[in-house]
Scaffold this motif. Structure first.
Motif: not given
Length: 293
Positions: A31-46, A124-135
């Protein structure tokens, strides 16, 4: 090929250039969004640091840079996902329109990685999960549309948002590549047609899934051949992905085809089972008879 996850200075690329005869770079910037990158720990720079890294690589003879943006990551909105393409243009201009940079956009699809932090603690990560099991995952992969295969939504984007913003971003990126001669007209129109058709299939499959169960198999069979032909292509140019990176960015049409084939087979088996009750009963009686003997 070297993959970068953080800012790299000029000395880094100088050392690479002196150490190997030829090299390329892969960056999943997301993403171009610097805040999101910082939160995700990837390319946490300007963003300027991102551009600096790219220019350093180009200066020191990097043969190719694959730059990936994602749709559906936590914290991203529909607007933010589409605005990734604006940042592609910013990068292109800041890097003197260097054609060695290749831009891609893809959804975070179809599943959250099991055992990842996002999977284990989605809230914690702002997600709603639909798949919980292998099935759950097995059932999801049988869905005939990658929208219905998605194992998650985010607090800011529904499945529909993720699908629609993916295609809108892909359309804008295709336009950008044509504008700056990063793609020829033949590939441009080919990709545009594939995007339009895939959007049409999403709508058609949504309609099919709203039909009674006994009608769905017939309707899915009608569009299976069309999607199979479309499955030969992707929403990026056929000559762009030179490295083996496609495995991480699924072809939407391929996912749709897998789901249709499995779902159609399920319905065929159900219909066959329904239409042959006597044969089924006879088999059961024979089995019991064998046990008694």
């Amino acid at each position: 090929m070297f993959e970068l996850f953080q800012y790299a200075d000029e000395e880094y690329f100088k050392m690479i250039n002196e150490s190997v005869p030829k090299y390329s770079i892969e960056i999943t910037l997301e993403t171009h969004d610097e805040k999101i990158r910082r939160d995700n720990g990837k390319f946490s720079c300007t963003n300027q640091k991102v551009i600096d890294s790219l220019n350093f690589a180009l200066k020191h003879n990097c043969a190719k840079i694959d730059l990936f943006f994602m749709v559906g990551i936590p914290g991203q909105t529909y607007t933010s996902a589409v605005e990734n393409i604006d940042f592609c243009e910013t990068i292109h201009l800041a890097c003197n329109k260097d054609p060695r940079i290749f831009y891609f956009v893809a959804p975070l699809a179809p599943f959250l990685d099991p055992a990842s932090p996002a999977f284990e603690h989605p809230e914690v990560h702002g997600l709603k999960k639909y798949c919980h099991t292998l099935e759950d995952h097995r059932k999801a992969i049988t869905q005939p549309s990658w929208k219905h295969m998605l194992s998650y939504e985010t607090k800011d984007m529904t499945r529909n948002d993720i699908v629609n913003s993916t295609y809108e971003a892909a359309e804008r990126l295709n336009d950008l590549k044509l504008e700056y001669n990063l793609i020829n007209k033949e590939d441009y129109y080919d990709i545009r047609e594939k995007i339009e058709k895939s959007k049409e299939y999403i709508k058609r499959i949504d309609h099919v899934l709203s039909l009674p169960a006994d009608e769905q198999a017939f309707e899915l069979a009608k569009i299976q051949e069309e999607i199979e032909e479309l499955n030969k292509y992707s929403i990026c140019g056929k000559n762009e992905l030179k490295w083996e990176v496609q495995k991480n960015y699924p072809n939407f049409f391929s996912l749709a085809l897998v789901g249709i084939e499995q779902l159609y087979e399920d319905y065929v088996n159900k219909i066959r089972h329904f239409l042959s009750p006597k044969r089924r009963q006879q088999f059961q009686l024979d089995t019991e008879y064998q046990k008694i003997k």
